[in-house]
Design an enzyme around this catalytic site. Structure first.
Site, PDB file in Angstrom:
ATOM      1  N   CYS A  32      -6.485 -42.835  35.998  1.00 54.91           N
ATOM      2  CA  CYS A  32      -7.634 -42.070  35.470  1.00 54.91           C
ATOM      3  C   CYS A  32      -8.763 -43.006  35.036  1.00 54.91           C
ATOM      4  O   CYS A  32      -9.935 -42.653  35.117  1.00 54.91           O
ATOM      5  CB  CYS A  32      -7.207 -41.172  34.317  1.00 54.91           C
ATOM      6  SG  CYS A  32      -6.421 -42.065  32.958  1.00 54.91           S
ATOM      7  N   HIS A 310      -6.034 -41.053  28.033  1.00 56.04           N
ATOM      8  CA  HIS A 310      -6.530 -40.551  29.307  1.00 56.04           C
ATOM      9  C   HIS A 310      -8.038 -40.787  29.363  1.00 56.04           C
ATOM     10  O   HIS A 310      -8.692 -40.906  28.330  1.00 56.04           O
ATOM     11  CB  HIS A 310      -6.202 -39.046  29.362  1.00 56.04           C
ATOM     12  CG  HIS A 310      -6.537 -38.379  30.651  1.00 56.04           C
ATOM     13  ND1 HIS A 310      -6.093 -38.846  31.875  1.00 56.04           N
ATOM     14  CD2 HIS A 310      -7.273 -37.261  30.910  1.00 56.04           C
ATOM     15  CE1 HIS A 310      -6.548 -38.038  32.826  1.00 56.04           C
ATOM     16  NE2 HIS A 310      -7.265 -37.085  32.273  1.00 56.04           N
TER      17      HIS A 310
END
Length: 365
Positions: A32, A310
């Site tokens: 990510c 994330h």
């Protein structure tokens, strides 16, 4: 994803920009950090244009490197028949891991480290290409020049002019480091280039105040004294950093991860730092000229700590704001951008904080 893609198309309706493509990226196990940065770069118009132009002019004989893999990915997106969907940036991620062991593990990586590495790697590839082209041009004109060309860089220790690539033209700015001797008042200025600015942050602050702190005057004394060439000795001095040449694309990295000595580890600072949609750059050498910038991308860190979490990105495209979370792409209101400023309280359920900001210059006002 078909449903999500059509949902985005429905939301935009006849406002869907002509020729634009909105594609999510597949995640290959903690990639990510890479996906969020690549989306920000894809919607950096001058970067995308230059990369695709370079690719079109060089793809026949180019050997694979990070530049060709990235250009291939951008070309793949821009030439899709569908307007929305998902693409797997597999070739790029494989090349990245092959070249740099830092990105090989499935551990949580740092998006800023990746962006920094990528831009410097692209610069290196482009510089080598320019040098090779120059050498080819010089040696092809006459065979006896070959020996001279090979010797030239070493002759008399001549300083070679730095190569300015299109990456430099887009992202590079110049800082000037001014040091004033407090004994003789002589000012020494030293220039240095930058591709991004890393700013220290404070609770309930703004990008403008962070930039002011970056350029604030610091006194050098005690063991930090400055060696003044005019006085020929160590002297107390005042030092400050100002922006001499603002870049076309200003990349700001907020230093949200701080090493806590008492804990022996890094801690995430969830501080609320307001970043405006329109930014006036005032800490420049020419104090009477304000450079105006417009925000077009934000890489967001989601999570309470530096070693897990994330990354997602917010991107402005044709006056619409979009939210990219790996494979998912959604349209969001412009007002939603402020939910990523950070938290006023230390312990908050909101862990989505702006980490890297990309601004495009609108010129001087």
């Amino acid at each position: 994803m078909g449903a999500a893609g059509s949902k985005l198309e429905k939301a935009l309706g006849d406002q869907f920009p002509e020729g634009e493509r909105y594609f999510g990226f597949e995640n290959f196990g903690n990639t990510c950090y890479c996906n969020s940065v690549l989306q920000a770069l894809y919607f950096c118009a001058p970067f995308r244009e230059q990369l695709l132009e370079h690719y079109a002019n060089n793809k026949a004989d180019a050997e694979e490197n990070l530049l060709t893999c990235l250009a291939d990915l951008f070309s793949q997106i821009s030439s899709q028949k569908k307007k929305t969907g998902v693409i797997a940036p597999k070739r790029f991620v494989q090349r990245l891991k092959k070249q740099n062991e830092l990105f090989r593990s499935y551990m949580h990586q740092d998006a800023h480290e990746f962006l920094n590495y990528l831009l410097n790697e692209l610069v290196e590839i482009l510089e080598k290409e320019t040098q090779a082209t120059k050498a080819d041009n010089e040696t092809s004109s006459s065979p006896e020049k070959i020996a001279n060309v090979l010797k030239a860089p070493l002759a008399n220790g001549v300083h070679k002019e730095p190569i300015v690539t299109w990456v430099h033209k887009i992202f590079q700015g110049i800082l000037t480091n001014e040091t004033r001797c407090l004994r003789c008042e002589t000012v020494t200025a030293r220039d240095e280039t930058f591709l991004d600015l890393s700013l220290d942050i404070e609770q309930n602050s703004s990008i403008t105040s962070c930039l002011k702190n970056f350029s604030s005057t610091e006194t050098l004394h005690a063991e930090d004294k400055f060696f003044c060439d005019k006085c020929c000795s160590l002297q107390e001095a005042q030092k400050r950093m100002k922006i001499k040449k603002p870049p076309h694309i200003l990349v700001i990295h907020l230093k949200r991860f701080k090493y806590m000595e008492q804990l022996g580890r890094y801690k995430k600072l969830s501080y609320r730092v307001v970043f405006p949609l329109e930014l006036k750059l005032s800490n420049t050498v020419d104090e009477y000229v304000d450079i105006e910038y417009s925000l077009f991308a934000v890489v967001v860190h989601v999570g309470s700590g530096p070693n897990h979490g994330h990354y997602v990105s917010l991107v402005k495209s044709h006056n619409h704001w979009l939210f990219f979370d790996d494979e998912s792409v959604e349209i969001i209101e412009e007002s939603a951008v402020q939910t990523f400023f950070g938290s006023s309280q230390e312990y908050s359920s909101n862990t989505d904080h702006g980490y890297i900001l990309l601004y495009e210059s609108l010129g001087t006002r």
